[in-house]
Design a protein around this motif. Structure first.
Motif, short mmCIF file in Angstrom:
data_model
loop_
_atom_site.label_atom_id
_atom_site.label_comp_id
_atom_site.label_asym_id
_atom_site.label_seq_id
_atom_site.Cartn_x
_atom_site.Cartn_y
_atom_site.Cartn_z
N LEU A 161 0.83 -1.21 0.00
CA LEU A 161 0.00 0.00 0.00
C LEU A 161 0.86 1.26 0.00
CD1 LEU A 161 -2.84 -0.89 2.56
CD2 LEU A 161 -3.09 -0.55 0.10
N ALA A 162 1.93 1.23 0.78
CA ALA A 162 2.79 2.41 0.90
C ALA A 162 3.48 2.75 -0.41
CB ALA A 162 3.82 2.18 2.00
N SER A 163 3.58 1.77 -1.32
CA SER A 163 4.24 2.02 -2.61
C SER A 163 3.31 2.65 -3.64
CB SER A 163 4.80 0.70 -3.17
OG SER A 163 3.73 -0.18 -3.54
N LEU A 164 2.01 2.72 -3.34
CA LEU A 164 1.06 3.32 -4.28
C LEU A 164 1.27 4.83 -4.36
CD1 LEU A 164 -2.20 1.40 -3.27
CD2 LEU A 164 -0.75 0.98 -5.27
N PRO A 165 1.00 5.44 -5.53
CA PRO A 165 1.23 6.88 -5.69
C PRO A 165 0.52 7.75 -4.65
CG PRO A 165 0.84 5.85 -7.82
CD PRO A 165 0.59 4.80 -6.79
N SER A 166 -0.72 7.40 -4.31
CA SER A 166 -1.45 8.23 -3.35
C SER A 166 -0.78 8.21 -1.98
CB SER A 166 -2.90 7.74 -3.23
OG SER A 166 -2.94 6.37 -2.87
N TYR A 167 -0.27 7.06 -1.58
CA TYR A 167 0.40 6.98 -0.29
C TYR A 167 1.79 7.62 -0.34
CZ TYR A 167 -3.31 3.97 1.46
OH TYR A 167 -4.52 3.49 1.88
N GLN A 168 2.41 7.61 -1.52
CA GLN A 168 3.68 8.30 -1.67
C GLN A 168 3.51 9.81 -1.48
OE1 GLN A 168 6.97 7.09 -2.38
NE2 GLN A 168 5.94 5.24 -1.60
N ARG A 169 2.37 10.33 -1.89
CA ARG A 169 2.09 11.75 -1.67
C ARG A 169 2.02 12.06 -0.18
NH1 ARG A 169 -3.10 12.99 -5.24
NH2 ARG A 169 -2.88 15.04 -4.19
N LEU A 170 1.48 11.12 0.60
CA LEU A 170 1.46 11.31 2.05
C LEU A 170 2.87 11.43 2.59
CD1 LEU A 170 -1.23 8.80 3.43
CD2 LEU A 170 -1.31 11.29 3.57
N GLU A 171 3.75 10.59 2.08
CA GLU A 171 5.13 10.60 2.57
C GLU A 171 5.86 11.88 2.17
OE1 GLU A 171 6.33 8.29 4.72
OE2 GLU A 171 4.22 7.74 4.63
N ARG A 172 5.36 12.55 1.12
CA ARG A 172 5.98 13.81 0.71
C ARG A 172 5.43 15.00 1.48
NH1 ARG A 172 5.63 11.31 -4.52
NH2 ARG A 172 3.70 12.47 -4.98
N GLY A 173 4.51 14.73 2.42
CA GLY A 173 4.05 15.80 3.29
C GLY A 173 2.63 16.26 3.06
N GLU A 174 1.94 15.76 2.04
CA GLU A 174 0.54 16.15 1.85
C GLU A 174 -0.32 15.54 2.94
OE1 GLU A 174 -1.24 16.26 -2.04
OE2 GLU A 174 0.70 15.83 -2.98
N GLU A 175 -1.35 16.27 3.35
CA GLU A 175 -2.22 15.79 4.43
C GLU A 175 -3.40 15.00 3.86
OE1 GLU A 175 -1.62 15.73 7.45
OE2 GLU A 175 -0.20 17.32 7.91
N THR A 176 -3.94 14.15 4.68
CA THR A 176 -5.02 13.27 4.23
C THR A 176 -6.29 14.02 3.80
OG1 THR A 176 -5.57 12.94 6.57
CG2 THR A 176 -4.29 11.23 5.49
N PRO A 177 -6.67 15.18 4.40
CA PRO A 177 -7.87 15.86 3.91
C PRO A 177 -7.77 16.24 2.44
CG PRO A 177 -7.29 16.71 6.07
CD PRO A 177 -6.15 15.84 5.63
N VAL A 178 -6.56 16.59 1.99
CA VAL A 178 -6.36 16.96 0.58
C VAL A 178 -6.57 15.75 -0.31
CG1 VAL A 178 -4.72 17.86 -1.11
CG2 VAL A 178 -4.75 18.77 1.23
#
Length: 387
Positions: free
Chosen positions: A368-385
């Motif tokens: 799951l962590a390798s998916l693009p959406s979760y990669q965005r989380l790791e780059r600092g984007e917040e979940t509400p976005v």
């Protein structure tokens, strides 16, 4: 040794021996119980402990009281709700489908534990308004409980239980039902499962069936009859009460006890459960996997208590949702982790199985962590976005 400022005298061994000698015949009498008196809300209560065998033989259900005899359903053990009984019914209907799971829990889990039962003492005169214990105004002249204090303050003493005294469970009737089922299983070697209304369903479970899956040895199972459980006695009537006032007090106590009890949320249960393998695996991985674990430079990823995530919340998920995902993902691999019936405590898996389950769940979260959406989380984007 006591300090100079401590006024408490050293216990005298001779006094202790004298007390033990005095109490021994009383404690071995079936008509006496050693109890401690408490006082709350105008009602005296008496707390003690009894064996499971004693509870099975001496405590019944409110529906078995003489005043309900004409309206008692002999099959279910419940009182019919009619005009004559609606103001006298003291508790919820019995659910006989719970007997087998509760009995099985006691016989299979080493760390089994039931909370204390709240019971009512009701001598025969309580339901006979012509008895001399009622005055000409319909008020009781004495308490339904016969208590003999043994200390100067009347706090510790003996409860006298004669043959004409009925004892019924007010809070804990299904615990009593489970204990009665266990005693029947131990005495007869089998226990029949029932539906809610006490209709036989399926095949009887045998003592051999229990021994095959139990964490207890056969000797420990046999000794369950002598285990003890806490019990709190309250009087059906206290001096000065009318029968109507007494009934209202007892009904109110039942409602209040149950109203004040708050069940654990599913998230809290997943956090605390030491028997459910899916809960154990979920919380262990939740605090160690990089996708979910707490880090100083980011908001928490898990809501540990609530079952939902608000639209503006920065958490990724809830512990409850994670546990449900884990159960679906690992359920086929570890079907024996599931409780055989809702409400029955599952058997805790061994450590090797738990480790295997954690490894499988970590692999899923890695993917799951390798998916693009979760990669965005790791780059600092917040979940509400992302939501």
């Amino acid at each position: 040794m006591n300090s100079a400022t401590d006024p408490t005298p050293e216990p005298n061994p001779q006094d202790q021996k004298a007390i033990a000698k005095f109490l021994e015949p009383l404690l071995n009498s079936p008509q006496h119980l050693l109890v401690h008196k408490t006082q709350m809300g105008g009602t005296e209560a008496f707390i003690g402990s009894v064996t499971l065998d004693w509870l099975d033989r001496n405590v019944g259900y409110a529906s078995q009281l003489p005043l309900f005899k004409r309206h008692l359903n002999p099959d279910t053990g419940n009182v019919e709700r009619v005009a004559d009984t609606v103001e006298d019914i003291l508790q919820r209907p019995l659910d006989w489908s719970r007997q087998l799971p509760l009995a099985q829990y006691l016989a299979t889990h080493k760390a089994h534990k039931f909370p204390a039962l709240l019971v009512v003492i009701c001598p025969s005169w309580v339901n006979d308004l012509q008895a001399p214990q009622w005055d000409d105004q319909g008020r009781a002249t004495e308490s339904a409980i016969a208590f003999e204090g043994l200390d100067s303050q009347g706090q510790l003493g003996l409860l006298h239980l004669t043959s004409d005294v009925a004892v019924f469970a007010l809070d804990g009737q299904h615990r009593l039902m489970g204990i009665q089922g266990l005693m029947r299983l131990l005495r007869t070697g089998k226990l029949q499962p029932y539906t809610k209304i006490k209709k036989a369903v399926g095949e009887a479970i045998t003592l051999n069936d229990i021994e095959e899956v139990s964490a207890l040895t056969p000797e420990e199972i046999e000794n369950l009859v002598s285990e003890t459980v806490g019990i709190e006695f309250i009087p059906a009537v206290v001096a000065g009460e009318t029968r109507a006032i007494a009934r209202q007090r007892v009904r109110s106590i039942f409602v209040h006890v149950n109203l004040m009890a708050v069940k654990l949320s599913k998230g809290q249960l997943a956090l605390l459960d030491e028997d459910d393998g899916f809960s154990i695996v979920t919380r262990q991985v939740a605090v160690t996997h990089p996708l979910l674990m707490e880090k100083r430079d980011r908001n928490p990823r898990i809501n540990w208590d609530s079952a939902t995530v608000a639209s503006k919340s920065t958490v990724l998920t809830t512990l409850q949702a994670l546990k449900e995902m884990t159960q679906r993902y690992l359920g086929d691999r570890f079907p024996h982790w599931l409780s055989p019936k809702p409400g029955l405590v599952p058997m805790r898996p061994d450590d090797d199985e738990l480790e295997e389950g954690m490894q499988e769940l970590r692999r899923l979260l890695d993917a799951l962590a390798s998916l693009p959406s979760y990669q965005r989380l790791e780059r600092g984007e917040e979940t509400p976005v992302l939501r």
